[in-house]
Design a protein around this motif. Structure first.
Motif, PDB file in Angstrom:
ATOM      1  N   ARG A  27     -14.591  85.265  90.596  1.00  0.00           N
ATOM      2  CA  ARG A  27     -15.546  84.917  91.640  1.00  0.00           C
ATOM      3  C   ARG A  27     -16.923  85.503  91.328  1.00  0.00           C
ATOM      4  O   ARG A  27     -17.954  84.836  91.486  1.00  0.00           O
ATOM      5  N   THR A  75     -24.247  89.553  96.366  1.00  0.00           N
ATOM      6  CA  THR A  75     -24.620  89.092  95.032  1.00  0.00           C
ATOM      7  C   THR A  75     -26.125  89.084  94.746  1.00  0.00           C
ATOM      8  O   THR A  75     -26.527  89.326  93.595  1.00  0.00           O
ATOM      9  N   GLU A  94     -20.238  87.411  97.889  1.00  0.00           N
ATOM     10  CA  GLU A  94     -21.328  86.443  97.853  1.00  0.00           C
ATOM     11  C   GLU A  94     -22.570  86.979  98.561  1.00  0.00           C
ATOM     12  O   GLU A  94     -23.700  86.819  98.072  1.00  0.00           O
ATOM     13  N   LEU A 103     -20.399  83.450  90.533  1.00  0.00           N
ATOM     14  CA  LEU A 103     -21.597  83.668  91.355  1.00  0.00           C
ATOM     15  C   LEU A 103     -22.802  84.105  90.522  1.00  0.00           C
ATOM     16  O   LEU A 103     -23.887  84.310  91.064  1.00  0.00           O
TER      17      LEU A 103
END
Length: 567
Positions: free
Chosen positions: A293, A257, A254, A297
């Motif tokens: 995931r 990202t 994350e 994202l």
């Protein structure tokens, strides 16, 4: 590939004989970035022989036909950076990873080397030929006890033997201070690896600017340590492959990202686990969860899947066989409901249907660990006084632990409340070094664990010598494992007879024992979210700040050993 096999592949491709297996669906072509509906993938033995519109002559009475309808056919996933050092032996990891779509695992070997030695590592490498999945290794790094101490874990002759093994793809993660300080032994091994066309992997946490450039100049080819988009971008600009961790040790995806919105090319980005727990594997979570995931994202699905397939294969020089779906490549495939649901319906590896709907269809094949892999734990006997503190001043350095695996140095008076004793036991001699720790929060009892990062030395934390000696002795009696005790009673234990790091029992049994151990540690007063991980990483001198190993306390930032007592 032999001539006879080549002729058989040609016969299938040209329609002269039927394929062993045919898979129909929408092909994700990672080479061109296209989604191609109505594609047939034909397989003979372990090799793809045809991709394209369906042809009737590809199927015969004995051909296994898997029709995915509108489902997506993607390459098998590759974990480019993991560690076989946390309670899961290699054959269990392979068997349970296949239903998640993970068909290839590339693992570090430093801890395996520390526990099994060269002969044991070579035996393990040779024993993987019949695994239902693909397993590759990275040669162990140059040092074990501390990145800053000259302690080669294997001499050059044996190192050469290791890197000549066909399952070894490069040199395991290299710690950047050794590079920038010109460690001759390490630089020589980087050269040896490069001469074979293999890849030296990097651990460049905290390096930037000139130091990072120096690592790239020395031959470091990757780094799995970026924790921000900026750090990832700096490494991409230097030509490094950037591995983004999302697993048992850290979850950085994350934070990294925002890189996707900078318009950079993603072909040198790799998603990896850096480690997976038995509980995650049993729940069907591995690289499938990581890719999901990434998509959630906002990463483009094709790019996310390429980051666990072709990008990894190209980095390690495996793309002539792995990483994509095309004629001549190994038949490693994952069939998904669609491009945004990373829930494997079928998994094919080495041309075999190995998993269906999250269930493995193949047994775990024993991995061939040496019979004497306990390495002498059972010879040890500890006394309470072995865990006494040797202080010559009232004020002492204390290892402060907290969230995650970072530590800090704090200073306390030896008798202050809230402190526990922390010991690391030299794996070779059985002698402990004892210091004080803050943050474990034990109000009673002790915990012993038979391995830790780098040197794989046992570690013990507790409230006093009696509790610590009891836990350590029980750990030794088990031949390696984890023990949680209080007042002479075992509250939970984990048997790890394979070199003190893993168990040959079923994965479900191991997972239950790990959960019971963590619950028991919390009953002693600890509020750490992952106390066993914290305990096994207190020896890790690759990250700040104050660490412990059999020789004493080590200040990572100052790169020097420091005394326990403060005059």
């Amino acid at each position: 590939m032999g001539l006879q096999k080549t002729l058989e592949l040609l016969d299938v491709a040209l329609g002269r004989r039927p394929a062993d297996m045919v898979v129909k669906g929408t092909l994700l072509n990672v080479y061109s970035g296209e989604l191609i509906p109505g594609t047939t993938v034909a397989i003979k033995k372990d090799t793809i022989v045809y991709t394209g519109p369906h042809r009737d002559e590809l199927s015969g009475p004995n051909t296994l036909v898997l029709d995915a309808g509108d489902g997506v056919i993607a390459p098998g996933f590759i974990d480019g950076h993991t560690h076989l050092d946390y309670a899961t032996p290699v054959h269990q990891l392979v068997c349970h990873s296949l239903p998640t779509g993970t068909t290839t695992i590339i693992t570090e070997t430093t801890d395996v080397m520390a526990t099994l030695g060269t002969a044991g590592l070579m035996q393990l490498l040779d024993g993987l030929e019949h695994q239902p999945g693909n397993v590759f290794f990275l040669a162990p790094q140059v040092v074990l006890e501390s990145f800053y101490e000259q302690d080669p874990c294997v001499d050059r002759e044996n190192f050469r033997r290791i890197i000549e093994h066909p399952r070894v793809l490069g040199l395991g993660e290299v710690y950047w201070p050794l590079v920038t300080e010109g460690n001759h032994e390490l630089l020589e091994r980087i050269r040896m690896v490069q001469e074979r066309g293999l890849q030296p992997q990097g651990h460049t946490s905290g390096a930037r600017g000139a130091r990072l450039a120096a690592c790239a100049a020395a031959g470091i080819s990757s780094c799995h340590e970026p924790i921000t988009a900026g750090e990832a971008l700096e490494r991409l600009r230097l030509g490094l492959h950037v591995m983004i961790r999302e697993g048992a040790i850290r979850r950085d995806l994350e934070a990294v990202t925002p890189l996707k919105d900078l318009g950079v090319d993603t072909r040198r980005l790799i998603l990896c686990s850096d480690g997976v727990t038995p509980a995650a594997l049993l729940a069907g979570r591995y690289l499938n969860e990581v890719v999901q995931r990434a998509i959630d994202l906002g990463w483009p699905p094709t790019a996310a899947i390429s980051m666990v397939t072709l990008n990894v294969a190209e980095h390690f020089g495996l793309d002539h066989r792995l990483g994509g779906i095309a004629p001549g490549k190994q038949a490693d495939l994952v069939v998904l409901p669609d491009l945004r649901q990373i829930e494997p319906r079928w998994v094919i590896c080495q041309g075999r249907l190995v998993a269906e709907q999250g269930r493995s269809l193949v047994p775990a094949a024993p991995a061939g660990y040496p019979e004497d892999s306990d390495r002498g734990f059972q010879r040890w006997r500890f006394r309470p006084e072995d865990f006494d503190l040797n202080l010559d001043a009232e004020e002492v350095r204390v290892v402060q632990v907290g969230k995650g695996i970072l530590t800090a140095e704090t200073r306390r008076r030896a008798g202050e409340p809230g402190l526990n004793r922390l010991a690391v036991i030299d794996r070779k001699t059985g002698r402990p070094f004892v210091c004080l720790a803050e943050g474990f929060g034990l109000r009673s009892g002790a915990v012993a664990l038979s391995f830790s990062w780098d040197g794989s030395h046992p570690v013990v934390v507790g409230v006093d010598g009696n509790e610590m000696a009891f836990a350590a002795n029980r750990m030794a009696e088990l031949g390696g494992g984890g023990v949680v005790c209080r007042e002479g009673q075992v509250l939970a234990e984990l048997h790890l007879p394979v070199s003190g790091t893993s168990d040959e029992e079923s994965l479900s049994s191991t997972a239950k024992r790990l959960e019971a151990a963590e619950s028991a540690i919390r009953s002693l007063g600890s509020s750490l979210s992952d106390p066993l991980l914290v305990l096994q990483t207190v020896t890790f001198t690759g990250l700040p700040s104050l660490r412990i190993n059999p020789s004493g306390l080590f200040d990572v930032r100052r790169k020097t050993r420091v005394p326990l007592s403060l005059a």
